[in-house]
Motif scaffolding. Structure first.
Motif, PDB file in Angstrom:
ATOM      1  N   PRO A  33     -12.792 -47.178  24.300  1.00 31.22           N
ATOM      2  CA  PRO A  33     -13.013 -46.746  25.592  1.00 31.22           C
ATOM      3  C   PRO A  33     -14.331 -45.950  25.225  1.00 31.22           C
ATOM      4  CG  PRO A  33     -11.324 -45.393  24.388  1.00 31.22           C
ATOM      5  CD  PRO A  33     -11.441 -46.851  23.666  1.00 31.22           C
ATOM      6  N   PRO A  34     -15.168 -45.811  26.207  1.00 28.31           N
ATOM      7  CA  PRO A  34     -16.361 -44.965  26.321  1.00 28.31           C
ATOM      8  C   PRO A  34     -16.185 -43.585  25.949  1.00 28.31           C
ATOM      9  CG  PRO A  34     -15.897 -45.529  28.519  1.00 28.31           C
ATOM     10  CD  PRO A  34     -14.934 -46.044  27.780  1.00 28.31           C
ATOM     11  N   SER A  35     -17.157 -43.077  25.170  1.00 25.72           N
ATOM     12  CA  SER A  35     -17.016 -41.797  24.737  1.00 25.72           C
ATOM     13  C   SER A  35     -17.131 -40.856  26.101  1.00 25.72           C
ATOM     14  CB  SER A  35     -18.161 -41.254  23.971  1.00 25.72           C
ATOM     15  OG  SER A  35     -18.313 -39.795  23.804  1.00 25.72           O
ATOM     16  N   PRO A  36     -16.411 -39.831  26.220  1.00 20.83           N
ATOM     17  CA  PRO A  36     -16.391 -38.657  27.287  1.00 20.83           C
ATOM     18  C   PRO A  36     -17.714 -37.968  27.412  1.00 20.83           C
ATOM     19  CG  PRO A  36     -15.088 -37.966  25.909  1.00 20.83           C
ATOM     20  CD  PRO A  36     -15.453 -39.419  25.294  1.00 20.83           C
ATOM     21  N   VAL A  37     -18.495 -37.920  26.393  1.00 21.46           N
ATOM     22  CA  VAL A  37     -19.504 -37.189  26.092  1.00 21.46           C
ATOM     23  C   VAL A  37     -20.884 -38.053  25.861  1.00 21.46           C
ATOM     24  CG1 VAL A  37     -20.835 -35.270  24.984  1.00 21.46           C
ATOM     25  CG2 VAL A  37     -18.321 -35.225  25.245  1.00 21.46           C
ATOM     26  N   ASP A  38     -21.862 -38.039  26.770  1.00 18.91           N
ATOM     27  CA  ASP A  38     -22.799 -38.773  26.416  1.00 18.91           C
ATOM     28  C   ASP A  38     -24.114 -37.918  26.898  1.00 18.91           C
ATOM     29  OD1 ASP A  38     -23.101 -38.658  29.147  1.00 18.91           O
ATOM     30  OD2 ASP A  38     -22.627 -40.961  29.617  1.00 18.91           O
ATOM     31  N   ARG A  39     -25.477 -38.416  26.671  1.00 15.93           N
ATOM     32  CA  ARG A  39     -26.302 -37.719  26.807  1.00 15.93           C
ATOM     33  C   ARG A  39     -26.408 -37.116  28.255  1.00 15.93           C
ATOM     34  NH1 ARG A  39     -28.069 -42.039  24.021  1.00 15.93           N
ATOM     35  NH2 ARG A  39     -28.682 -43.320  25.947  1.00 15.93           N
ATOM     36  N   ALA A  40     -26.187 -37.729  29.420  1.00 14.24           N
ATOM     37  CA  ALA A  40     -26.053 -37.497  30.815  1.00 14.24           C
ATOM     38  C   ALA A  40     -25.284 -36.415  30.716  1.00 14.24           C
ATOM     39  CB  ALA A  40     -25.911 -38.544  31.683  1.00 14.24           C
ATOM     40  N   ALA A  41     -23.863 -36.391  30.352  1.00 14.00           N
ATOM     41  CA  ALA A  41     -23.067 -35.299  30.373  1.00 14.00           C
ATOM     42  C   ALA A  41     -23.488 -33.860  29.550  1.00 14.00           C
ATOM     43  CB  ALA A  41     -21.623 -35.771  29.660  1.00 14.00           C
ATOM     44  N   TYR A  42     -24.190 -34.187  28.569  1.00 13.78           N
ATOM     45  CA  TYR A  42     -24.546 -33.052  27.604  1.00 13.78           C
ATOM     46  C   TYR A  42     -25.758 -32.459  28.525  1.00 13.78           C
ATOM     47  CZ  TYR A  42     -26.149 -30.816  23.331  1.00 13.78           C
ATOM     48  OH  TYR A  42     -26.423 -29.779  22.649  1.00 13.78           O
ATOM     49  N   THR A  43     -26.653 -32.966  29.004  1.00 12.16           N
ATOM     50  CA  THR A  43     -27.739 -32.608  29.833  1.00 12.16           C
ATOM     51  C   THR A  43     -27.084 -31.797  31.135  1.00 12.16           C
ATOM     52  OG1 THR A  43     -29.176 -34.240  29.063  1.00 12.16           O
ATOM     53  CG2 THR A  43     -29.767 -33.094  31.026  1.00 12.16           C
ATOM     54  N   LYS A  44     -26.311 -32.535  31.657  1.00 13.69           N
ATOM     55  CA  LYS A  44     -25.816 -32.079  33.123  1.00 13.69           C
ATOM     56  C   LYS A  44     -24.921 -30.506  32.674  1.00 13.69           C
ATOM     57  CE  LYS A  44     -22.453 -33.059  36.976  1.00 13.69           C
ATOM     58  NZ  LYS A  44     -21.725 -34.092  37.629  1.00 13.69           N
ATOM     59  N   ALA A  45     -24.259 -30.422  31.587  1.00  9.14           N
ATOM     60  CA  ALA A  45     -23.493 -29.203  31.117  1.00  9.14           C
ATOM     61  C   ALA A  45     -24.417 -28.011  30.648  1.00  9.14           C
ATOM     62  CB  ALA A  45     -22.685 -29.428  29.968  1.00  9.14           C
ATOM     63  N   GLY A  46     -25.682 -28.302  30.942  1.00  9.72           N
ATOM     64  CA  GLY A  46     -26.923 -27.461  30.547  1.00  9.72           C
ATOM     65  C   GLY A  46     -27.006 -27.076  29.024  1.00  9.72           C
ATOM     66  N   LEU A  47     -26.314 -27.950  28.372  1.00  8.34           N
ATOM     67  CA  LEU A  47     -26.679 -27.530  26.669  1.00  8.34           C
ATOM     68  C   LEU A  47     -27.781 -27.760  26.247  1.00  8.34           C
ATOM     69  CD1 LEU A  47     -23.235 -29.184  25.497  1.00  8.34           C
ATOM     70  CD2 LEU A  47     -23.555 -26.858  25.704  1.00  8.34           C
ATOM     71  N   PRO A  48     -28.352 -27.089  25.164  1.00 12.56           N
ATOM     72  CA  PRO A  48     -29.675 -27.202  24.795  1.00 12.56           C
ATOM     73  C   PRO A  48     -29.820 -28.270  23.981  1.00 12.56           C
ATOM     74  CG  PRO A  48     -28.333 -25.408  23.387  1.00 12.56           C
ATOM     75  CD  PRO A  48     -27.699 -25.922  24.631  1.00 12.56           C
ATOM     76  N   TRP A  49     -31.058 -28.715  24.150  1.00 13.08           N
ATOM     77  CA  TRP A  49     -31.738 -29.902  23.287  1.00 13.08           C
ATOM     78  C   TRP A  49     -32.749 -29.306  22.435  1.00 13.08           C
ATOM     79  CZ3 TRP A  49     -30.261 -34.903  23.282  1.00 13.08           C
ATOM     80  CH2 TRP A  49     -29.384 -35.300  24.345  1.00 13.08           C
ATOM     81  N   PHE A  50     -33.081 -29.616  21.252  1.00 14.79           N
ATOM     82  CA  PHE A  50     -33.948 -29.014  20.295  1.00 14.79           C
ATOM     83  C   PHE A  50     -34.820 -30.148  20.000  1.00 14.79           C
ATOM     84  CE2 PHE A  50     -29.790 -27.262  19.570  1.00 14.79           C
ATOM     85  CZ  PHE A  50     -30.269 -25.642  19.626  1.00 14.79           C
ATOM     86  N   ASP A  51     -36.092 -29.808  20.144  1.00  7.74           N
ATOM     87  CA  ASP A  51     -37.399 -30.494  19.670  1.00  7.74           C
ATOM     88  C   ASP A  51     -38.072 -30.042  18.492  1.00  7.74           C
ATOM     89  OD1 ASP A  51     -39.318 -32.388  20.040  1.00  7.74           O
ATOM     90  OD2 ASP A  51     -40.480 -31.067  21.557  1.00  7.74           O
ATOM     91  N   TYR A  52     -38.316 -30.900  17.583  1.00  6.37           N
ATOM     92  CA  TYR A  52     -39.032 -30.463  16.274  1.00  6.37           C
ATOM     93  C   TYR A  52     -40.078 -31.389  16.228  1.00  6.37           C
ATOM     94  CZ  TYR A  52     -40.283 -29.205  11.825  1.00  6.37           C
ATOM     95  OH  TYR A  52     -40.995 -28.701  10.681  1.00  6.37           O
ATOM     96  N   TYR A  53     -41.315 -30.817  16.408  1.00  6.13           N
ATOM     97  CA  TYR A  53     -42.578 -31.646  16.681  1.00  6.13           C
ATOM     98  C   TYR A  53     -43.151 -31.594  15.057  1.00  6.13           C
ATOM     99  CZ  TYR A  53     -47.304 -33.174  17.897  1.00  6.13           C
ATOM    100  OH  TYR A  53     -48.482 -33.845  17.913  1.00  6.13           O
ATOM    101  N   ASP A  54     -43.449 -32.570  14.395  1.00  5.78           N
ATOM    102  CA  ASP A  54     -44.085 -32.880  13.325  1.00  5.78           C
ATOM    103  C   ASP A  54     -44.650 -34.391  13.264  1.00  5.78           C
ATOM    104  OD1 ASP A  54     -45.370 -32.571  10.826  1.00  5.78           O
ATOM    105  OD2 ASP A  54     -43.606 -32.012   9.839  1.00  5.78           O
ATOM    106  N   ASP A  55     -45.772 -34.591  13.807  1.00  2.27           N
ATOM    107  CA  ASP A  55     -46.387 -35.661  13.916  1.00  2.27           C
ATOM    108  C   ASP A  55     -46.757 -36.367  12.877  1.00  2.27           C
ATOM    109  OD1 ASP A  55     -48.760 -34.342  13.693  1.00  2.27           O
ATOM    110  OD2 ASP A  55     -49.751 -35.191  15.337  1.00  2.27           O
ATOM    111  N   SER A  56     -47.070 -35.472  11.536  1.00  2.12           N
ATOM    112  CA  SER A  56     -47.377 -35.833  10.288  1.00  2.12           C
ATOM    113  C   SER A  56     -46.239 -36.138   9.198  1.00  2.12           C
ATOM    114  CB  SER A  56     -48.442 -35.000   9.709  1.00  2.12           C
ATOM    115  OG  SER A  56     -47.682 -33.650   9.642  1.00  2.12           O
TER     116      SER A  56
END
Length: 91
Positions: free
Chosen positions: A15-38
């Motif tokens: 069965p599909p996971s009940p938690v996917d990117r859309a559910a995570y985003t819709k719940a307002g949970l934070p995403w973390f961005d770590y920028y290091d192009d080198s």
């Protein structure tokens, strides 16, 4: 239980996971961005060299996707300044 194990035991697709990117985003949970192009990949240790990427197990399905709301992505590094290197230590 992993999807391959589910298929092996039941003979059916998992069965599909009940938690996917859309559910995570819709719940307002934070995403973390770590920028290091080198940044470069580190060579794996002998122990970890046989570990498969999750995409090889589950596939690279990028749907459904809902873009995070402004302010929901928390930067962890300062772009474009490179991050601090990982150092050896006593663990």
């Amino acid at each position: 239980m992993t999807p391959p194990a589910w298929r092996h035991i039941t003979g059916e697709e998992a069965p599909p996971s009940p938690v996917d990117r859309a559910a995570y985003t819709k719940a307002g949970l934070p995403w973390f961005d770590y920028y290091d192009d080198s940044a470069a990949d580190l060579a794996p240790t002998d122990t970890l060299s046989g570990v498969k990427p999750v995409g090889e197990w589950l596939g690279d399905d990028h749907t459904p996707w809902a873009e995070p709301a402004p302010g929901q992505v928390k930067p962890l590094g300062s772009a474009p300044r490179p991050g601090k290197p990982v150092q050896d230590g006593d663990w």
